[in-house]
Every structure is written in C-alpha cells, then in structure tokens.
Design a protein around this motif. Structure first.
Motif, PDB file in Angstrom:
ATOM      1  N   TRP A  48      38.193  53.624  31.435  1.00 12.07           N
ATOM      2  CA  TRP A  48      38.217  52.282  32.003  1.00 12.07           C
ATOM      3  C   TRP A  48      39.615  51.675  31.960  1.00 12.07           C
ATOM      4  O   TRP A  48      39.986  50.877  32.824  1.00 12.07           O
ATOM      5  N   THR A  49      40.399  52.026  30.951  1.00 11.26           N
ATOM      6  CA  THR A  49      41.775  51.525  30.873  1.00 11.26           C
ATOM      7  C   THR A  49      42.593  52.011  32.054  1.00 11.26           C
ATOM      8  O   THR A  49      43.400  51.265  32.628  1.00 11.26           O
ATOM      9  N   ILE A  50      42.409  53.286  32.439  1.00 10.84           N
ATOM     10  CA  ILE A  50      43.126  53.821  33.599  1.00 10.84           C
ATOM     11  C   ILE A  50      42.710  53.076  34.863  1.00 10.84           C
ATOM     12  O   ILE A  50      43.558  52.761  35.713  1.00 10.84           O
ATOM     13  N   HIS A  51      41.410  52.774  35.003  1.00  7.46           N
ATOM     14  CA  HIS A  51      40.962  51.957  36.139  1.00  7.46           C
ATOM     15  C   HIS A  51      41.743  50.643  36.187  1.00  7.46           C
ATOM     16  O   HIS A  51      42.234  50.234  37.252  1.00  7.46           O
ATOM     17  N   GLY A  52      41.853  49.978  35.040  1.00  7.70           N
ATOM     18  CA  GLY A  52      42.547  48.698  34.983  1.00  7.70           C
ATOM     19  C   GLY A  52      44.021  48.816  35.308  1.00  7.70           C
ATOM     20  O   GLY A  52      44.586  47.993  36.046  1.00  7.70           O
ATOM     21  N   VAL A  53      44.675  49.845  34.776  1.00  3.70           N
ATOM     22  CA  VAL A  53      46.108  50.030  35.012  1.00  3.70           C
ATOM     23  C   VAL A  53      46.386  50.297  36.486  1.00  3.70           C
ATOM     24  O   VAL A  53      47.334  49.746  37.076  1.00  3.70           O
ATOM     25  N   LEU A  54      45.572  51.137  37.124  1.00  6.01           N
ATOM     26  CA  LEU A  54      45.769  51.421  38.549  1.00  6.01           C
ATOM     27  C   LEU A  54      45.517  50.175  39.402  1.00  6.01           C
ATOM     28  O   LEU A  54      46.219  49.942  40.398  1.00  6.01           O
ATOM     29  N   LEU A  55      44.531  49.367  39.019  1.00 11.35           N
ATOM     30  CA  LEU A  55      44.278  48.128  39.763  1.00 11.35           C
ATOM     31  C   LEU A  55      45.454  47.162  39.635  1.00 11.35           C
ATOM     32  O   LEU A  55      45.826  46.496  40.607  1.00 11.35           O
ATOM     33  N   VAL A  56      46.033  47.082  38.445  1.00 11.62           N
ATOM     34  CA  VAL A  56      47.217  46.237  38.260  1.00 11.62           C
ATOM     35  C   VAL A  56      48.349  46.707  39.170  1.00 11.62           C
ATOM     36  O   VAL A  56      49.031  45.896  39.824  1.00 11.62           O
ATOM     37  N   GLY A  57      48.570  48.029  39.229  1.00 16.24           N
ATOM     38  CA  GLY A  57      49.628  48.557  40.084  1.00 16.24           C
ATOM     39  C   GLY A  57      49.371  48.275  41.562  1.00 16.24           C
ATOM     40  O   GLY A  57      50.289  47.896  42.306  1.00 16.24           O
ATOM     41  N   ALA A  58      48.122  48.432  41.994  1.00 19.27           N
ATOM     42  CA  ALA A  58      47.788  48.194  43.401  1.00 19.27           C
ATOM     43  C   ALA A  58      47.947  46.716  43.765  1.00 19.27           C
ATOM     44  O   ALA A  58      48.545  46.372  44.801  1.00 19.27           O
ATOM     45  N   LEU A  59      47.431  45.830  42.915  1.00 15.29           N
ATOM     46  CA  LEU A  59      47.531  44.393  43.194  1.00 15.29           C
ATOM     47  C   LEU A  59      48.979  43.924  43.160  1.00 15.29           C
ATOM     48  O   LEU A  59      49.367  43.027  43.923  1.00 15.29           O
ATOM     49  N   SER A  60      49.801  44.521  42.303  1.00 13.92           N
ATOM     50  CA  SER A  60      51.220  44.153  42.252  1.00 13.92           C
ATOM     51  C   SER A  60      51.910  44.467  43.568  1.00 13.92           C
ATOM     52  O   SER A  60      52.710  43.663  44.078  1.00 13.92           O
ATOM     53  N   CYS A  61      51.620  45.647  44.146  1.00 11.72           N
ATOM     54  CA  CYS A  61      52.211  46.006  45.443  1.00 11.72           C
ATOM     55  C   CYS A  61      51.734  45.052  46.543  1.00 11.72           C
ATOM     56  O   CYS A  61      52.524  44.629  47.400  1.00 11.72           O
ATOM     57  N   LEU A  62      50.454  44.700  46.491  1.00 11.80           N
ATOM     58  CA  LEU A  62      49.905  43.795  47.510  1.00 11.80           C
ATOM     59  C   LEU A  62      50.546  42.417  47.421  1.00 11.80           C
ATOM     60  O   LEU A  62      50.971  41.842  48.442  1.00 11.80           O
ATOM     61  N   LEU A  63      50.652  41.874  46.219  1.00  8.54           N
ATOM     62  CA  LEU A  63      51.231  40.542  46.050  1.00  8.54           C
ATOM     63  C   LEU A  63      52.730  40.541  46.339  1.00  8.54           C
ATOM     64  O   LEU A  63      53.274  39.555  46.863  1.00  8.54           O
ATOM     65  N   THR A  64      53.421  41.652  46.012  1.00  6.76           N
ATOM     66  CA  THR A  64      54.851  41.730  46.305  1.00  6.76           C
ATOM     67  C   THR A  64      55.101  41.635  47.806  1.00  6.76           C
ATOM     68  O   THR A  64      56.108  41.058  48.248  1.00  6.76           O
ATOM     69  N   ALA A  65      54.198  42.202  48.602  1.00  5.27           N
ATOM     70  CA  ALA A  65      54.353  42.151  50.056  1.00  5.27           C
ATOM     71  C   ALA A  65      54.434  40.717  50.576  1.00  5.27           C
ATOM     72  O   ALA A  65      55.110  40.446  51.574  1.00  5.27           O
ATOM     73  N   PHE A  66      53.775  39.778  49.902  1.00  2.00           N
ATOM     74  CA  PHE A  66      53.712  38.408  50.398  1.00  2.00           C
ATOM     75  C   PHE A  66      54.605  37.433  49.633  1.00  2.00           C
ATOM     76  O   PHE A  66      54.897  36.338  50.128  1.00  2.00           O
ATOM     77  N   PHE A  67      55.054  37.812  48.424  1.00  2.00           N
ATOM     78  CA  PHE A  67      55.800  36.856  47.599  1.00  2.00           C
ATOM     79  C   PHE A  67      57.162  37.371  47.152  1.00  2.00           C
ATOM     80  O   PHE A  67      57.811  36.741  46.314  1.00  2.00           O
ATOM     81  N   TYR A  68      57.631  38.498  47.690  1.00  4.26           N
ATOM     82  CA  TYR A  68      58.883  39.098  47.207  1.00  4.26           C
ATOM     83  C   TYR A  68      60.089  38.181  47.412  1.00  4.26           C
ATOM     84  O   TYR A  68      61.081  38.269  46.678  1.00  4.26           O
ATOM     85  N   ASN A  69      60.045  37.293  48.419  1.00  4.13           N
ATOM     86  CA  ASN A  69      61.201  36.446  48.720  1.00  4.13           C
ATOM     87  C   ASN A  69      61.042  35.015  48.218  1.00  4.13           C
ATOM     88  O   ASN A  69      61.838  34.146  48.582  1.00  4.13           O
ATOM     89  N   ARG A  70      60.026  34.771  47.402  1.00  5.97           N
ATOM     90  CA  ARG A  70      59.846  33.424  46.838  1.00  5.97           C
ATOM     91  C   ARG A  70      60.792  33.227  45.652  1.00  5.97           C
ATOM     92  O   ARG A  70      60.855  34.063  44.755  1.00  5.97           O
ATOM     93  N   THR A  71      61.521  32.135  45.657  1.00  4.37           N
ATOM     94  CA  THR A  71      62.468  31.855  44.582  1.00  4.37           C
ATOM     95  C   THR A  71      62.047  30.598  43.825  1.00  4.37           C
ATOM     96  O   THR A  71      61.242  29.803  44.300  1.00  4.37           O
TER      97      THR A  71
END
Length: 493
Positions: free
Chosen positions: A146-169
């Motif tokens: 279950w920990t691996i499930h959580g870690v992979l979800l964190v990585g996936a959500l980070s990429c998704l959120l970076t797509a929309f917020f990478y240029n926010r200062t």
C-alpha cells in the motif's frame, strides 16, 4: 515450500507467523562465519563468466543455450509490467530538469533555478528517512504494498499539478520565487527518492531476471522525457541571424531558436500519463496470479527482509552468487555509494561544463547518447549476466578512469584539451556514453549480488544509493555556485 507465494514460517506452538513488515536490519545479515564463504563464485565459474562477457573461449553452442534460456525462462508479461513499474521511479525529477531550458524563461530565478531545484530534490530524501524510521521504531509497521501505491500516486499527482502551476510565483523574503514549482518538485522527489528503498526491495520477491527489466524501466525514466523533449524541440542548436551592421561595418549576429512544438504544460501532462501507466503496471504486477507465479522461492518477513531457498538459483546462468563475507558485503555497499555519489549526484551537473566547449552538437550528442546508454546497458544484462566481484571491480576501475577524464574536461572548461578539434568532440561524446553505460551495468551487477544475500540487503543498497546521491549533489552544488572550479563555455554567435 511453495515457489509462488510468500512462505510462512512456523511460530511458537506451530501457528504461522506470516509476513511481518518491519525493521531495517544491520550488516550482520552478511555471513556470520567468513570461513564458510571463500568467494562470490568459484574460479571455474568466473572463467566462464568472463569468457561470456568478453566472448572469448566460450563455445558457441553453450552461448546459444544461455541466450535461449534467458528468453524462455521468463514471463514477458511480467517483464513488461516490471518495466512500467520502473518508469515511475525518477520520471518526474528527470522531466523537470530536462524542461529547464523553457522553465528558466518564465522563472524569476533565471538560470539559478537548477540550483534551487537540486536542493528541493534533496528534501525528497525525507521520504526514505521517514519510511526507515517508521519501520524501525514504530510498533505498527507500514504495509509495503500500500505504501508503494501511495508513493506512485504522489508522483503522478505532482506531475499533474506541475503542468498547471509550474509558473506560479510568490514573494519569499521580499523576492518573487517559483514557490509552486519548488513545492511540487519536493513531492516529485519524494516519489523518486523513496523508490530506492521501497520499489527495488519489492522487486526482490520476484525471480532474479525481473530485477533486470525493472532497471530497464528505471533507465527509461530518463530516456522517455528526453525523447519527449526532443520532439518538443528542446535542444535544437538554433541559427545565427544577422540583425545589424554597425557604422564601422561590423556585423551583429543573434542566436535565434524556433519556438517549441508544444509548451511545458503539455510536457508535464505527458509525464502524468506515463506515471499513470507506471501505477497501472505496479497494480497488475502486485495482483495478477500470473505475476505471483513468477515469485522466487522466498520467505518474506520483517518488511523487506528476504530468505531465499535453494530452488531460487538459476542453473542456466554462467555463474551463481554465493554468500559474501562481511568484508565483501561492506565493500559492495561502499562501492555502490561511491558510484551513486558521482553518477546520480554529480554527472548531470558537470556534463554541460565537460562537453559544451566542444560545440553544441557534441553537448547534445553526449547528453542524448548517455541517456540511451542506461537502458541499453540494462537490456544487455538480460543476456550478459554477471555476478563476479572481480569483474565488478574491473568495471568500476574503468568507470573511475572515464570519470577522471570527464571531470578534467569540466574543470578545464571553457578551454579543455582538443576543444577546437573534431577528435576532442568524438572523445568526449564517447567517454560520456561509455561511462553511463558501464556505470549502469555495474550498478545492476552489484544489485544482483546483493539481492542474493537475502535479509534486507536491497534496502541497504537503496539507502546507500540515496546517501551517496545526496552527498554528491550537495558537494557539486557548492563547487559550482561558490567556487571557480567550473567555468561556462561561451554560447551564442
């Protein structure tokens, strides 16, 4: 003892103990009596292994048999799922750094942004530290699956959120900073760093050959973002355009590059799709009966502590891994730490200083071919299997010589040897390609040897890898930013 599922060891009164997810062991997992284990492999085994590696003196029929066995005795579905799983390790971190040529154009930090991101990646090491602390000291242990499930979800959500917020200062200390990108990079790095002490030990429950395909996937976590960036248009050398002529007749040229084919948002959405693919791969790998049938004969206890049965040994391999002495066990860990210090911690930071003085083509070729060399080396290991400590040492020495060469060219930038000659460009591109390939091949060999030791050896390998990487990253950060050891090569027209 079942070869498919985790074997239970009887407890007091004959009740099954079951798998226990628990503490990190010590180096005492190595052989308690050094007299029992003289060598990693016998002299005859080493001879045949070296012959296979160098293609000397090995009968063609035997070579064909070994190659055929490597292809037959495996499930290609499990191989594919292991590759997908491995892609989800360093994909987000690699993608972020590959996207830097576009990120710096919008970031208030400019070209100092890589230095900040390097520090954010080191914050990701809190992940493996926290995991280790919980498994060692907490009475309630984490379930690794279950920990691996959580870690992979964190990585996936980070990429998704970076797509929309990478240029926010946001202002920090009165100065605007790419705060959203910093925070999201920390979570992306949390996924990457924790994978070293979690994903790789998880693969230890499968037969040995699937560790190789997992490493191929890990290599693809760098190659796939690079290929995506090439399609995007990052890395093109551009063209010098005449923009003005002074009164004295001096011509003024300006380097102009074509705009990218798609923007940073699309790039990170592609990474998000690859992370979803990795998550699906792990889910199937963890659940399919087909995958469970490819488990090694192993008893899993105390978290990622493994005890392998005799049936786990593959008679088709040219050499078998024996138990290491305590000295050999420590040597393998220290060697992995030293290799990781340079390969994970420093190579990426000095490659531009080493190859850019030889021209933009040399720089882009060395960067591209070295990324390709990683999964290619792991793919070769499917057929050129080796577990000899002597061969690992020879390859490490060769990698050390190549490392000395690329560090010399980086330290002498912007005027390294042969910088104005074609042979110099050929040498530096060849050196980087061979270096990354040999390092990847050697790390896989060390991991294979350590897997056979059982216990929590793979956890130790992951931990020492992250420690070496962190020391290397911090050291090169200060060497580049707070000393005059490395000088940029001039760019432009």
């Amino acid at each position: 003892m079942s070869r498919n599922h985790k074997t239970r060891r009887g407890g007091a009164g004959g009740s099954p103990a079951g798998p226990v997810y628990g503490v990190i062991s010590t180096l005492d997992d190595a052989a308690p009596n050094p007299a029992e284990f003289a060598r990693c492999a016998s002299a005859d085994q080493k001879k045949s292994e070296l012959s296979l590696f160098l293609n000397w003196g090995s009968p063609q029929q035997k070579h064909t048999q070994i190659m055929g066995a490597a292809l037959r005795n495996r499930s290609w579905v499990v191989d594919l799922l292991a590759i997908f799983f491995g892609i989800g390790t360093w994909l987000g971190v690699n993608g972020t750094f590959i996207q830097l040529p576009l990120l710096v154009n919008e970031a208030p930090e400019g070209w100092s942004l890589p230095s900040y991101l390097s520090l954010m990646v080191q914050i990701g090491n809190l992940g493996p530290l926290l995991y280790t602390a919980i498994q060692k000291y907490s009475p309630k242990k984490l379930n690794d699956g279950w920990t691996i499930h959580g870690v992979l979800l964190v990585g996936a959500l980070s990429c998704l959120l970076t797509a929309f917020f990478y240029n926010r200062t946001a202002p920090v200390g009165g100065t605007d900073h790419s705060l959203a990108l910093f925070v999201l990079t920390c979570f992306t790095a949390l996924n990457a760093c924790t994978s070293s002490v979690l994903f790789m030990p998880y693969m230890g429950r499968f037969k040995e050959q699937y560790m190789v395909t997992y490493f191929i996937g890990e290599g693809l976590s760098g190659l796939l973002p690079s290929v995506t960036a090439l399609v995007q248009g990052i890395g093109e050398s551009g063209e010098c355009i005449l923009v003005n002529v002074t009164e004295s007749g001096e011509e003024i040229y300006e380097l102009q590059k074509s705009p990218p084919r798609f923007d940073t948002r699309v790039f990170f959405l592609i990474l998000f799709g690859l992370m979803v693919l990795s998550y699906v791969g792990y889910t199937l790998l963890n659940a399919l009966p087909l995958a469970r049938r490819e488990y090694a004969q192993v008893t899993v206890s105390e978290g990622n502590k493994y005890v392998y049965g005799e049936a786990d040994r593959d008679a088709n391999q040219p050499a078998q891994v024996e138990k290491l002495t305590k000295g050999q066990y420590t040597y393998m860990l220290l060697l992995m730490g030293a290799i990781s210090l340079f390969s994970n911690g420093m190579f990426g930071s000095i490659q531009s200083y080493s190859s850019a003085p030889y021209g933009s083509k040399a720089y882009h070729l060395s960067a591209t071919l070295s990324v390709i060399a990683n999964p290619v080396a792991c793919f070769m290991a499917m057929f050129l299997h080796f577990t000899s400590l002597r061969l690992i040492t020879v390859l490490s020495v060769l990698a050390g010589l190549l490392t000395s060469y690329v560090f010399t060219t980086a330290a002498l930038s912007p005027l390294p040897p042969l910088h104005d000659q074609t042979v110099g460009a050929v040498l530096v591109v060849t050196a980087w390609t061979l270096l990354v390939g040999i390092v990847s091949y050697t790390k896989l060999g060390i991991t294979t040897v350590m897997r056979a030791q059982g216990g929590q050896s793979l956890v130790w390998v992951g931990a020492i890898t992250q420690l070496g990487s962190a020391i290397g990253s911090v050291s090169i950060f200060f060497a580049i930013n707070y000393s005059n050891l490395f000088q940029d090569a001039p760019s432009g027209c």
